[in-house]
Design an enzyme around this catalytic site. Structure first.
Site, PDB file in Angstrom:
ATOM      1  N   THR A   1       0.817  -1.206   0.000  1.00 20.30           N
ATOM      2  CA  THR A   1       0.000   0.000   0.000  1.00 20.30           C
ATOM      3  C   THR A   1       0.855   1.261   0.000  1.00 20.30           C
ATOM      4  OG1 THR A   1      -1.566   1.291   1.355  1.00 20.30           O
ATOM      5  CG2 THR A   1      -0.080  -0.151   2.536  1.00 20.30           C
TER       6      THR A   1
ATOM      7  N   TYR B   1      -2.111   0.178  10.261  1.00 22.34           N
ATOM      8  CA  TYR B   1      -2.289  -0.497   8.977  1.00 22.34           C
ATOM      9  C   TYR B   1      -1.045  -0.342   8.108  1.00 22.34           C
ATOM     10  CZ  TYR B   1      -3.657  -1.040   4.102  1.00 22.34           C
ATOM     11  OH  TYR B   1      -3.680  -1.395   2.781  1.00 22.34           O
TER      12      TYR B   1
END
Length: 329
Positions: free
Chosen positions: A122, A146
């Site tokens: 990501t 995250y």
């Protein structure tokens, strides 16, 4: 080209949003594959008959059996928790699922002598952008659990390559969006947190007013700019990564994005044109939201030979809308 003769690819999390588009592509190209998914957020029907082994990649015994029973040459890993806010509220679950389970998977790959790994990473590994476009040399400074889990896995992969010869391609997504143009599969999160499906739902149902978090950023209309990348283009990149690992000995990390951003209001305008007026209200900025987050995807283009097909926000919204109407019918 993508796999040696007679070999299969194991797709972990293949029943999820991006994973199911990967499975659709593999099936279209008759590339042998097996899906491992615990269906905690994925959907069995999205697999359209592909072989599913129901279970979690943190289950070492299950993985050992999968590698023993199937002639696996490479693993594509999509199975992770992805909601930033939830990672702040419950970081333990994110470290357990995104990091610990992945280490179990990697360890069983080493045991089975499977040395090719494609990781769904990501742009959150970068944190707050320091340049107008982010390339892979940008400083890594994730600002939430995250993003930290994804960066940890990338670093673990480096250690596994040195120690065990396990090669990897880490694909750093920007904003995944859209649905398959044939209408068969699309985005079906619960709860939904992504802008395009939320805007479509607001336009069609009129049940909730969409919140726009901040309209005073230093951008062309005051709202945040994000790089939306069509989910089918993401699947194409993973296929090219599979080819890359079959032909090269070096690992790779690469951004996936359109290299052009759209503001929140531009997305809302596109949805309004195609689905009806989107009711929205401006709310306070969210902590940690950068004004602009756009990829430099030169490496993916040059090294993988990747060229996104769907770069127009209207195409992305149109495909998402077609899918929304199907599941709402």
């Amino acid at each position: 080209m993508y796999l040696p003769e007679g070999k299969s690819v194991l797709v972990v999390g293949g029943a999820g949003y991006i994973g199911s588009h990967m499975i659709h592509l593999l099936r279209d190209l008759n590339i042998r594959h097996v899906v491992l998914d615990d269906l905690s957020s994925g959907h069995r029907e999205a697999l359209q008959g592909s072989r599913l082994i129901e279970g979690n990649c943190g289950d070492a015994t299950l993985l050992r059996n999968v590698f023993a029973e199937h002639d696996i040459d490479a693993v594509i890993h999509f199975a992770s928790f992805i909601e930033v806010g939830a990672s702040v509220r419950n970081p333990a679950a994110y470290y357990e699922n995104n990091v610990c389970n992945t280490v179990t998977l990697l360890s069983e790959m080493v045991r089975a002598d499977v040395k090719k790994f494609i990781f769904s990473s990501t742009a959150a590994v970068y944190g707050l952008p320091e340049t107008s476009k982010i390339d892979e040399s940008h400083r890594k400074g994730p600002i939430n659990p995250y993003g930290r889990t994804k960066l940890m896995v990338e670093e673990i992969l480096g250690d596994f390559e040195k120690a065990y010869g396990l090669r990897s391609v880490c694909l750093r997504y920007f904003n995944a969006a859209g649905a398959h143009p044939d209408g068969a599969i699309g985005e079906n999160h619960n709860p939904e947190t992504h802008l395009i499906p939320l805007a479509i739902a607001a336009a069609i149902t009129r049940e909730k007013v969409l919140k726009v978090f901040g309209d005073d950023y230093d951008t062309r209309d005051g709202t945040c700019v994000r790089d939306y990348i069509h989910v089918c283009d993401l699947a194409d990149a993973h296929l090219l990564a599979l080819k890359y690992l079959n032909q090269n000995e070096a690992s790779l990390a690469a951004n996936l994005g359109n290299e052009a951003g759209f503001t929140v209001l531009e997305v809302i305008d596109a949805v309004s044109r195609l689905a009806g007026q989107v009711p929205y209200e401006v709310a306070a900025r969210r902590d940690g939201d950068p004004a602009v987050l756009v990829a430099d995807a030169t490496r993916a283009r040059e090294v993988l030979g990747w060229t996104p097909q769907y770069t127009d926000v209207n195409d992305i919204v149109s495909h998402a809308l077609q899918w929304y109407r199907k599941i709402a019918a």
